[in-house]
Design a protein around this motif. Structure first.
Motif, PDB file in Angstrom:
ATOM      1  N   TRP A  60       1.175  -1.125   0.281  1.00 46.92           N
ATOM      2  CA  TRP A  60       0.204   0.148  -0.074  1.00 46.92           C
ATOM      3  C   TRP A  60       0.939   0.960   0.388  1.00 46.92           C
ATOM      4  O   TRP A  60       0.368   2.776  -0.545  1.00 46.92           O
ATOM      5  N   ASP A  61       2.550   1.273   0.577  1.00 49.68           N
ATOM      6  CA  ASP A  61       2.904   2.475   0.245  1.00 49.68           C
ATOM      7  C   ASP A  61       3.158   2.613  -1.179  1.00 49.68           C
ATOM      8  O   ASP A  61       3.373   3.791  -1.854  1.00 49.68           O
ATOM      9  N   HIS A  64       0.486   4.166  -2.717  1.00 49.92           N
ATOM     10  CA  HIS A  64      -0.197   5.802  -1.876  1.00 49.92           C
ATOM     11  C   HIS A  64       1.187   6.616  -2.967  1.00 49.92           C
ATOM     12  O   HIS A  64       0.861   7.225  -3.176  1.00 49.92           O
ATOM     13  N   GLN A  68       0.418   9.577  -5.022  1.00 53.00           N
ATOM     14  CA  GLN A  68       0.410  10.931  -5.012  1.00 53.00           C
ATOM     15  C   GLN A  68       1.597  11.015  -6.233  1.00 53.00           C
ATOM     16  O   GLN A  68       1.369  12.446  -6.368  1.00 53.00           O
TER      17      GLN A  68
ATOM     18  N   THR B  67      -5.040  -0.048  -6.448  1.00 55.51           N
ATOM     19  CA  THR B  67      -6.283   0.817  -5.469  1.00 55.51           C
ATOM     20  C   THR B  67      -7.186  -0.441  -5.927  1.00 55.51           C
ATOM     21  O   THR B  67      -7.822  -0.210  -4.593  1.00 55.51           O
TER      22      THR B  67
END
Lengths: 125, 125
Positions: A60-61, A64, A68, B67
């Motif tokens: 999940w890093d 993310h 971003q 996601t």
């Protein structure tokens, strides 16, 4: 015909410089080169992060990070002529472009691009 | 004291089965094992997709995949006792759990878990 905007000096974006055909070619090449380099960096970083994933938090890093970077790149690379001087000023500040990449743009544009880059450098200092 | 909910038969979730301590241990182990296997699959797939990235569209495909999987996993793995029979029914249907992983749960629970798995199988057919 009687509209105020039809008079000679009322061009609605009179503060926006005109981009000549040759300037557009230079701008497009500089823009695409910087975007390509930045995407290449993100690809390399994503491959590195993925190869090092050991647990779900790493997964999940990575998600993310990608989200971003996508949003940041979408915001930054705005190819509207009204925005290009800002875009190039930022890229110059970030050293993603060099002044020679912009050689051939008119001096008034280079001046405002340099000026924004200088402002951002001072702001970051 | 005079509230209707204080009478003997008015337990607000009277249709929810009680989970005994030993059932909770079995449920937690089965849940964690299935989640662990599913996360492992996503990690392997992410590593594979990342290693094959060649252009920016592949990069954003990876972001989109992560996601979607994160949202799907968040929705699916809901460890509330009121939801667990549904969760296990789905995992059984998806062959992420086997019936023996649930051995030790009371027969009424197993029956409703099997029943949901059967419904999902028929629905998908």
């Amino acid at each position: 015909m009687t509209s105020p905007s039809a008079t000679q000096d009322s061009y609605p974006y009179q503060n926006e410089p005109i981009w000549s055909r040759s300037e557009k070619v230079i701008a497009r090449a500089a823009f695409d080169a910087a975007l390509g380099r930045e995407l290449h960096e993100v690809i390399q970083q994503a491959k590195k992060m993925a190869s090092q994933i050991q647990q779900s938090s790493d997964l999940w890093d990575l998600e993310h990070y990608l989200t971003q970077r996508r949003k940041e790149i979408d915001r930054k690379y705005d190819y509207r002529y009204s925005q290009l001087r800002h875009v190039f000023g930022k890229l110059l500040h970030e050293r993603r472009l060099r002044e020679e990449d912009l050689r051939g743009l008119r001096e008034d544009k280079l001046k405002s691009i340099r000026s924004l880059a200088k402002f951002l450098a001072e702001d970051a200092a």
